[in-house]
Design a protein around this motif. Structure first.
Motif, PDB file in Angstrom:
ATOM      1  N   LEU A 377       0.883  -1.151   0.000  1.00 33.41           N
ATOM      2  CA  LEU A 377       0.000   0.000   0.000  1.00 33.41           C
ATOM      3  C   LEU A 377       0.924   1.204   0.000  1.00 33.41           C
ATOM      4  CD1 LEU A 377      -3.017   0.516  -0.086  1.00 33.41           C
ATOM      5  CD2 LEU A 377      -3.025   0.677   2.400  1.00 33.41           C
ATOM      6  N   GLY A 378       0.963   1.918  -1.130  1.00 32.33           N
ATOM      7  CA  GLY A 378       1.954   2.964  -1.273  1.00 32.33           C
ATOM      8  C   GLY A 378       3.348   2.381  -1.220  1.00 32.33           C
ATOM      9  N   LEU A 379       4.203   2.976  -0.412  1.00 33.95           N
ATOM     10  CA  LEU A 379       5.586   2.524  -0.293  1.00 33.95           C
ATOM     11  C   LEU A 379       5.824   1.734   0.997  1.00 33.95           C
ATOM     12  CD1 LEU A 379       7.436   5.608  -1.817  1.00 33.95           C
ATOM     13  CD2 LEU A 379       7.132   3.326  -2.819  1.00 33.95           C
ATOM     14  N   LEU A 380       4.845   0.943   1.335  1.00 31.74           N
ATOM     15  CA  LEU A 380       4.961  -0.020   2.425  1.00 31.74           C
ATOM     16  C   LEU A 380       4.652  -1.378   1.813  1.00 31.74           C
ATOM     17  CD1 LEU A 380       5.513  -0.121   5.473  1.00 31.74           C
ATOM     18  CD2 LEU A 380       3.062   0.118   5.856  1.00 31.74           C
ATOM     19  N   ALA A 381       5.661  -2.239   1.736  1.00 28.73           N
ATOM     20  CA  ALA A 381       5.516  -3.457   0.942  1.00 28.73           C
ATOM     21  C   ALA A 381       6.209  -4.645   1.590  1.00 28.73           C
ATOM     22  CB  ALA A 381       6.084  -3.237  -0.459  1.00 28.73           C
ATOM     23  N   ALA A 382       5.826  -5.837   1.113  1.00 25.99           N
ATOM     24  CA  ALA A 382       6.466  -7.066   1.582  1.00 25.99           C
ATOM     25  C   ALA A 382       6.139  -8.201   0.625  1.00 25.99           C
ATOM     26  CB  ALA A 382       5.997  -7.422   2.993  1.00 25.99           C
ATOM     27  N   PHE A 383       6.914  -9.268   0.721  1.00 23.31           N
ATOM     28  CA  PHE A 383       6.581 -10.523   0.059  1.00 23.31           C
ATOM     29  C   PHE A 383       7.065 -11.669   0.931  1.00 23.31           C
ATOM     30  CE2 PHE A 383      10.728  -9.277  -1.678  1.00 23.31           C
ATOM     31  CZ  PHE A 383      11.478 -10.440  -1.598  1.00 23.31           C
ATOM     32  N   GLU A 384       6.513 -12.866   0.660  1.00 20.71           N
ATOM     33  CA  GLU A 384       6.829 -14.046   1.452  1.00 20.71           C
ATOM     34  C   GLU A 384       7.666 -15.025   0.641  1.00 20.71           C
ATOM     35  OE1 GLU A 384       5.642 -14.269   4.703  1.00 20.71           O
ATOM     36  OE2 GLU A 384       4.812 -12.269   4.348  1.00 20.71           O
ATOM     37  N   LEU A 385       8.469 -15.801   1.346  1.00 21.62           N
ATOM     38  CA  LEU A 385       9.251 -16.880   0.742  1.00 21.62           C
ATOM     39  C   LEU A 385       8.753 -18.210   1.295  1.00 21.62           C
ATOM     40  CD1 LEU A 385      12.637 -15.062   1.188  1.00 21.62           C
ATOM     41  CD2 LEU A 385      11.611 -15.578  -1.025  1.00 21.62           C
ATOM     42  N   TYR A 386       8.387 -19.117   0.380  1.00 19.40           N
ATOM     43  CA  TYR A 386       7.808 -20.407   0.767  1.00 19.40           C
ATOM     44  C   TYR A 386       8.543 -21.564   0.086  1.00 19.40           C
ATOM     45  CZ  TYR A 386       3.520 -17.907   2.267  1.00 19.40           C
ATOM     46  OH  TYR A 386       2.603 -17.077   2.871  1.00 19.40           O
ATOM     47  N   GLU A 387       8.576 -22.694   0.774  1.00 21.19           N
ATOM     48  CA  GLU A 387       9.047 -23.930   0.143  1.00 21.19           C
ATOM     49  C   GLU A 387       8.034 -24.392  -0.908  1.00 21.19           C
ATOM     50  OE1 GLU A 387       9.874 -28.604   1.291  1.00 21.19           O
ATOM     51  OE2 GLU A 387       9.963 -27.102   2.891  1.00 21.19           O
ATOM     52  N   ASP A 388       6.757 -24.214  -0.587  1.00 18.00           N
ATOM     53  CA  ASP A 388       5.675 -24.570  -1.501  1.00 18.00           C
ATOM     54  C   ASP A 388       4.646 -23.440  -1.469  1.00 18.00           C
ATOM     55  OD1 ASP A 388       3.599 -25.596  -2.968  1.00 18.00           O
ATOM     56  OD2 ASP A 388       3.339 -27.407  -1.765  1.00 18.00           O
ATOM     57  N   PRO A 389       4.811 -22.430  -2.333  1.00 18.75           N
ATOM     58  CA  PRO A 389       3.918 -21.263  -2.298  1.00 18.75           C
ATOM     59  C   PRO A 389       2.445 -21.608  -2.496  1.00 18.75           C
ATOM     60  CG  PRO A 389       5.853 -20.800  -3.624  1.00 18.75           C
ATOM     61  CD  PRO A 389       5.878 -22.268  -3.329  1.00 18.75           C
ATOM     62  N   GLN A 390       2.167 -22.571  -3.371  1.00 19.85           N
ATOM     63  CA  GLN A 390       0.778 -22.896  -3.670  1.00 19.85           C
ATOM     64  C   GLN A 390       0.036 -23.376  -2.424  1.00 19.85           C
ATOM     65  OE1 GLN A 390       0.286 -25.494  -7.011  1.00 19.85           O
ATOM     66  NE2 GLN A 390      -1.939 -25.621  -6.798  1.00 19.85           N
ATOM     67  N   ASN A 391       0.702 -24.120  -1.582  1.00 15.37           N
ATOM     68  CA  ASN A 391       0.092 -24.640  -0.357  1.00 15.37           C
ATOM     69  C   ASN A 391       0.534 -23.876   0.895  1.00 15.37           C
ATOM     70  OD1 ASN A 391      -1.413 -26.926  -1.511  1.00 15.37           O
ATOM     71  ND2 ASN A 391       0.629 -27.667  -2.069  1.00 15.37           N
TER      72      ASN A 391
END
Length: 466
Positions: A377-391
């Motif tokens: 939202l604007g310039l506040l961001a993130a993402f996740e790292l997963y072994e299995d993103p789909q699950n």
């Protein structure tokens, strides 16, 4: 070069011997010394003593909104120091910078949040908000209303009250001095913040109602919430969640405190994060972006309704205040900082660059098998790292995947933050609001390369794309 190396060695030894760092590994500091010794900054960049240059992808601590090296703020501080560096605000003593800043905040804040109580920073602001709401209920002859309801994975600071309001167990386990009368409602989790995810919204609201009924609504003074949970995982709430929480607070007579320490002053593409949901809280706490970190300052913004009751019912002195409440130099710097934010259109730039962020985050997910739940939202961001993103299967925490990505980013001149509470591997991003489209592209190019390098390591370790 030898002189620089000698200075760095000297400072590192002094650091280990004399400087106890906040929120740091004491053992790591003693073993390796400080990871970086920064000497100066300009724009979105920080320079280290050895000559290395870094993009400050976290605005240091989510706070350097107007960027580094703004000499305008230095000049304002110098001018104020040479006239009235400090004067107490106790006993109704006052001065122009605090008065002007109070009026400016009233003009900027939503609704009837027209009164400011100043502090030295965010922890003090949240502590003060907690004390003020309890005082308010005492004045209304309802002293039993003293419980503060926050949320799991909330972060509200590290003083006694604000630590107690924080919903992250690591901060609780550090000490034995938590305050009583704090309760923790459920909150959405990363990966559950899509606009259409009504199930998560309903579950959180249902469980929050159950908590209130179990505790007794007549015992709850206030609900405190970050519009976007920052340190707990950069969690953007699902559609309707905060509006429902506002309704619940109104229904049960619970005051709503918005913690805007991170989200305030343009970070989300609005002046204040809560405005993304068209909510007016009863109180709002601010710090960080109020001075862009150039001086320590925080504030509690109080509604006319609450202030009116304080005027009507208070007797004698308000026995709460800090030496540096309304510090003249800090207030003068804040006024100049807010002027820059307005004149340079940084709230709008945050919104525009936020759209670039959304594109880059989507591309990151498309290109990398470990990446999912990119959000901003604007310039506040993130993402996740997963072994299995789909699950949504996480990597084992011993692999320290997000920290490995973080290290690769550092090697290529980018400072970010990893969040690993409750086994997550979250990468948080929050650069200064002055960032350009070209700089956004440069930053995400480094991120993509870093993620790719770690993915290759994982593949060599036997992990495969699902």
């Amino acid at each position: 070069m030898e002189e620089t190396l000698s200075l760095k060695t000297e400072l590192a030894e002094l650091d280990k011997r004399h400087f106890m760092h906040p929120t740091s590994s004491i053992q790591m500091q003693q073993k390796n010394g400080p990871e970086f010794i920064f000497t100066n900054g300009e724009g979105i960049y920080l320079n280290e003593i050895s000559g290395r240059k870094f993009i400050d992808g976290m605005s240091s601590l989510w706070n350097v909104n107007i960027g580094h090296g703004r000499q305008e703020l230095g000049r304002v501080a110098s001018e104020q120091m040479s006239t009235l560096a400090f004067s107490s605000a106790f006993s109704t003593y006052s001065h122009e910078p605090a008065i002007r800043l109070s009026k400016k905040l009233s003009d900027m804040a939503p609704g009837d949040l027209n009164v400011s109580f100043f502090t030295s920073g965010g922890s003090e602001a949240n502590d003060s908000a907690i004390k003020i709401v309890r005082h308010y209920w005492k004045l209304l002859n309802k002293p039993e209303r003293k419980k503060i309801m926050s949320r799991k994975l909330a972060y509200h600071g590290v003083s006694m009250g604000s630590t107690s309001a924080t919903g992250i167990k690591e901060f609780h386990e550090m000490t034995t001095s938590l305050a009583p009368d704090f309760i923790y409602a459920p909150a959405p989790k990363p990966g559950m913040s899509e606009s259409g995810n009504e199930t998560v919204n309903l579950i959180c609201i249902k469980e929050t109602r159950e908590l209130i009924e179990r505790e007794g609504p007549e015992t709850i003074a206030a609900f405190i919430a970050e519009p976007i949970q920052g340190a707990g995982g950069m969690i953007i709430p699902p559609k309707g969640y905060l509006q429902e929480m506002r309704k619940i607070c109104d229904e049960y007579g619970i005051l709503f405190i918005a913690d805007e320490i991170i989200t305030g002053f343009g970070r989300t593409g609005k002046l204040f994060g809560i405005e993304n949901w068209d909510i007016v809280p009863d109180m709002m706490t601010v710090a960080k972006g109020i001075t862009s970190g150039y001086m320590p300052l925080g504030a509690v913004l109080i509604s006319d309704r609450i202030h009116g009751e304080l005027i009507k019912s208070s007797k004698g002195t308000l026995f709460h205040g800090f030496t540096y409440s309304g510090h003249p130099t800090a207030c003068a710097v804040a006024l100049k900082n807010l002027e820059i934010i307005e004149e340079e259109g940084l709230v709008e730039n945050s919104k525009i660059m936020g759209k670039e962020f959304a594109k880059e985050l989507k591309q990151l997910e498309e290109e990398h098998w470990t990446v999912a739940d990119g959000r901003n939202l604007g310039l506040l961001a993130a993402f996740e790292l997963y072994e299995d993103p789909q699950n949504r299967k996480r990597f084992d925490s011993s692999l320290a995947v997000s920290k490995r990505v973080l290290q690769k980013c550092l090697e290529h001149g980018l400072i970010l933050r990893s969040i690993t509470y409750e086994g997550s591997d979250t990468i948080a991003i929050a650069p200064p609001l002055i960032i350009t489209k070209e700089e956004v592209g440069k930053m995400f190019s480094i991120i993509s390369n870093a993620v790719g390098a770690v993915e290759k390591e994982l593949e060599n370790e036997g992990f495969l794309k699902k």
